[in-house]
Design a protein around this motif. Structure first.
Motif, short mmCIF file in Angstrom:
data_model
loop_
_atom_site.label_atom_id
_atom_site.label_comp_id
_atom_site.label_asym_id
_atom_site.label_seq_id
_atom_site.Cartn_x
_atom_site.Cartn_y
_atom_site.Cartn_z
N GLY B 186 -7.10 81.48 20.96
CA GLY B 186 -6.84 81.37 22.38
C GLY B 186 -8.05 81.25 23.27
O GLY B 186 -8.04 81.70 24.40
N SER B 187 -9.10 80.63 22.78
CA SER B 187 -10.29 80.48 23.61
C SER B 187 -10.10 79.37 24.64
O SER B 187 -9.46 78.37 24.36
CB SER B 187 -11.48 80.16 22.70
OG SER B 187 -12.58 79.84 23.48
N VAL B 188 -10.64 79.57 25.84
CA VAL B 188 -10.62 78.51 26.87
C VAL B 188 -11.45 77.33 26.35
O VAL B 188 -11.04 76.19 26.39
CB VAL B 188 -11.24 79.03 28.19
CG1 VAL B 188 -11.36 77.90 29.20
CG2 VAL B 188 -10.43 80.18 28.75
N LEU B 189 -12.63 77.69 25.85
CA LEU B 189 -13.54 76.69 25.30
C LEU B 189 -13.02 76.28 23.92
O LEU B 189 -12.59 77.13 23.16
CB LEU B 189 -14.91 77.35 25.14
CG LEU B 189 -16.15 76.49 25.11
CD1 LEU B 189 -16.32 75.74 26.40
CD2 LEU B 189 -17.38 77.37 24.88
N HIS B 190 -13.04 74.98 23.64
CA HIS B 190 -12.59 74.56 22.32
C HIS B 190 -13.60 74.99 21.27
O HIS B 190 -14.73 74.51 21.25
CB HIS B 190 -12.42 73.03 22.29
CG HIS B 190 -12.11 72.52 20.93
ND1 HIS B 190 -12.97 71.72 20.25
CD2 HIS B 190 -11.07 72.75 20.10
CE1 HIS B 190 -12.46 71.45 19.05
NE2 HIS B 190 -11.30 72.06 18.94
N ILE B 191 -13.22 75.92 20.44
CA ILE B 191 -14.15 76.36 19.39
C ILE B 191 -13.52 76.14 18.01
O ILE B 191 -12.31 76.11 17.87
CB ILE B 191 -14.57 77.85 19.52
CG1 ILE B 191 -13.37 78.78 19.48
CG2 ILE B 191 -15.39 78.08 20.75
CD1 ILE B 191 -13.74 80.21 19.22
N LYS B 211 -18.40 80.98 14.72
CA LYS B 211 -17.67 79.98 15.47
C LYS B 211 -18.65 78.92 15.96
O LYS B 211 -19.83 79.21 16.16
CB LYS B 211 -16.91 80.59 16.64
CG LYS B 211 -17.64 81.66 17.43
CD LYS B 211 -16.68 82.37 18.36
CE LYS B 211 -17.34 83.45 19.17
NZ LYS B 211 -17.65 84.69 18.50
N ALA B 212 -18.15 77.72 16.10
CA ALA B 212 -19.03 76.64 16.53
C ALA B 212 -18.25 75.69 17.40
O ALA B 212 -17.02 75.80 17.53
CB ALA B 212 -19.60 75.93 15.32
N ARG B 213 -18.97 74.74 17.99
CA ARG B 213 -18.31 73.77 18.87
C ARG B 213 -18.13 72.42 18.18
O ARG B 213 -17.36 71.60 18.63
CB ARG B 213 -19.15 73.61 20.14
CG ARG B 213 -19.24 74.88 20.95
CD ARG B 213 -18.19 74.94 22.04
NE ARG B 213 -18.41 73.95 23.05
CZ ARG B 213 -17.47 73.14 23.53
NH1 ARG B 213 -16.25 73.21 23.06
NH2 ARG B 213 -17.75 72.26 24.46
N THR B 214 -18.91 72.18 17.13
CA THR B 214 -18.76 70.89 16.44
C THR B 214 -18.64 71.14 14.94
O THR B 214 -19.08 72.17 14.44
CB THR B 214 -19.97 69.97 16.67
OG1 THR B 214 -21.11 70.54 16.00
CG2 THR B 214 -20.29 69.80 18.14
N GLN B 217 -21.93 71.61 13.20
CA GLN B 217 -22.44 72.99 13.30
C GLN B 217 -21.74 73.89 12.29
O GLN B 217 -22.38 74.71 11.62
CB GLN B 217 -22.21 73.55 14.70
CG GLN B 217 -23.08 72.94 15.78
CD GLN B 217 -22.65 73.37 17.19
OE1 GLN B 217 -21.56 73.88 17.39
NE2 GLN B 217 -23.51 73.14 18.16
#
Lengths: 298, 294
Positions: B186-191, B211-214, B217
């Protein structure tokens, strides 16, 4: 403070006592073969670390604020700690506050336009009811107040000297709830600058940048690694130029964090996607006041 | 004389029967429910069948515990020909019921035939890695006593580590398997969350590993964590790695990049696992990962 030391250069406890005894009192040294465990009360822990590092390898270190421990001991206030550790973030933008909360920050002080007072910070730190707190803010101007607040509150506060909201995201991405306080702090410090970013702002006066870039009043400019690197009268053209300049082969995601004063521009992401088809773009509301956009490159 | 050992394992092991070179082994199929209807792994009802249903029909799938009688029947059918049964069970931290069933079967055959229940602290390809590790053990050290075998199996468990990348944690969550990784939802930021099952952790539950964004990564993060684990355990070569992939076309590029990256690891054998229907229940479309045996 406590510090196990491994050394072949020190012959016995007395020799070590002679070298560091003058830094403080209550010195206790226990040794086994070439390993020494040292306990000392001192006002200069870093000097002691530096001194003993000359003779061998410090296996680990532990520093406790004795003055704070003493003050807490004498105080009539009773704190019912509910957590061993907490992460406390101080940010201007509401959007960043939501993002950080979602990434696992235990509490956020969202200060908006006015930087928080020491009292607000102390209240925020105490509200966490945590024995240990990692605190980080999005502005270096808050650091002094935060340090003072840390000395006034009950918790042991470890301050991560961050100065922008992207570093706070980087911290939250790198730490785990399962880490102990020391690992959390070290990981936070080591990952502060993991995410490459720049800020986009609009100039309110004529500015001559360090590299000679002339920024006219009303122009948009990009700040990268604390320096103005580009400017342009057109915001969209500047964004395009910035991406061209900063993106490397290692990057495949560009994220735009919109400031509080940016109106919705649905065409912008489409324009950027058309211009840079090999990159993914994401857009979030940051709500910051200092920059129109923070742009990250990952 | 070496002992004759029969292995039982559920079909949530991230490997097909053809990938296991051991005759005395039976894979028990977990019941999978899509809505009210029960399915078992077959040519028709495979992982890709379920992933396609997930993607196109937004169905909800669940699995049920292995059925006591089915395991007992396998033991009964084979006990005349074998001296010992080893039942390799998914982590009791993920499914206490599965381990309870295994223990009940063991009790049923007490004084009839010995059964070792191995709590793998793993799921999917992690279970597969432990099965192959035990088979290696049986083949290379055929004269171990039951106690020695039990101890050696435990060592294999403690040296098996798995990392998973799931596009959507909803599938794990719905199945009650998410454990401490729930904080990543449920993160706002796409992780992109990195999850793991670490053999040296007592609980045997899914833990957040980062956790990462790409995907780049996250792939680097897995490789670095594997290297760190090897260093921690003073191991220079991975005995065996089993990959997890093939749940639809999602994340194809990221998976391809990951498969290239794992080739850089010092590893005696890399097996590209073939996950079954029950694995797909929890993985969902685009999942991938790796299990290593050190």
């Amino acid at each position: 403070m406590r510090q196990p030391l491994e050394t072949d250069q020190i012959k016995n406890k007395d020799e070590l006592k002679e070298k560091i005894g003058h830094y403080g009192d209550s010195l206790i040294i226990v040794n086994s073969n070439n390993k020494y465990k040292v306990h000392i009360h001192t006002n200069k822990p870093n000097d002691v670390f530096e001194e003993v590092s000359r003779y061998g390898t410090l296996l680990f270190t532990k520093v406790d604020d004795m003055k704070k421990q003493h003050k807490n001991f004498l105080s009539d206030d009773v704190v019912d700690y509910e957590r061993d550790k907490s992460i406390f973030c101080i940010v201007s933008g509401k959007g960043f506050a939501d993002i950080l909360k979602n990434l696992g920050a235990d509490d956020i002080l969202c200060y908006g336009k006015n930087k928080p007072s020491v009292n607000q910070l102390v209240k925020g730190l105490n509200n966490l009811k945590a024995k240990n707190v990692i605190a980080a803010s999005d502005d270096s101007d808050i650091l002094m107040a935060l340090k003072y607040a840390a000395s006034l509150c009950k918790a042991n506060v470890h301050i991560v000297e961050s100065d922008n909201p992207i570093s706070l995201i980087s911290i939250m991405m790198s730490i785990s709830k399962d880490y102990d306080i020391q690992t959390t702090f070290e990981t936070a410090m080591n990952n502060l600058e993991n995410i490459q970013f720049c800020g986009i702002a609009q100039s309110s006066r004529e500015v001559l940048a360090e590299d000679g870039t002339q920024v006219h009043k009303g122009d948009f400019f990009a700040v990268y690694k604390k320096k103005i690197v580009l400017s342009n009268p057109s915001k969209n053209q500047l964004l395009t130029n910035v991406i061209e300049k900063i993106v490397s082969n290692n990057n495949n995601l560009v994220t735009l964090y919109k400031g509080a004063n940016i109106k919705n521009d649905e065409q912008l992401i489409k324009l950027l996607k058309d211009k840079f088809p090999s990159l993914d773009f994401e857009e979030y509301y940051g709500g910051q006041l200092n920059y129109l956009y923070y742009i990250t490159f990952e | 004389m070496s002992r004759k050992i029969f292995i039982i394992v559920g079909d949530n092991l991230g490997l097909s029967r053809q990938q296991i070179n051991y005759d005395a082994l039976e894979i028990v199929k977990f019941p999978v429910f899509v809505g009210e209807t029960e399915y078992r792994q077959s040519e028709e009802y495979s992982a890709s069948w379920l992933v396609s249903k997930y993607e196109n029909e937004k169905v909800v799938a669940k699995s049920s515990t292995l059925i006591h009688n089915e395991i007992a029947e396998i033991v009964e059918r084979n006990r005349a020909n074998y001296d010992l049964f080893i039942h390799v069970v998914m982590s009791s931290g993920l499914s206490a019921a599965s381990f309870r069933v295994a223990e009940n079967v063991k009790k049923q055959f007490e004084n009839i035939v010995p059964i070792i229940n191995v709590d793998t602290k793993q799921a999917i390809n992690g279970v597969g890695n432990i099965v192959l590790g035990i088979i290696d053990l049986i083949k290379t050290q055929p004269d171990l006593s039951i106690e020695e075998l039990e101890k050696a199996c435990q060592q294999i468990v403690e040296n098996t580590f798995s990392w998973f990348v799931f596009s959507d944690l909803e599938y794990l969550y719905r199945g009650g398997r998410i454990g401490k990784a729930q904080s990543l939802m449920g993160s706002v930021l796409h992780i992109i969350p990195l999850l793991g099952l670490m053999g040296d952790e007592k609980e045997g539950i899914i833990l957040a590993q980062g956790k990462a964004r790409t995907f780049r990564q996250i792939n680097d993060m897995i490789i670095n964590q594997i290297k760190a684990k090897m260093q921690e355990k003073s191991v220079t070569t991975i005995k065996r790695a089993i990959t997890l992939q093939g749940y639809g076309d999602k994340n194809k590029e990221a998976i391809a990049e990951f498969m290239e990256k794992i080739k850089t690891l010092p590893c005696n054998e890399i097996i590209h696992g073939e996950g079954g229907l029950v694995d797909a229940v929890y993985c969902g479309p685009g999942a991938y990962g790796i299990s290593i045996l050190l």
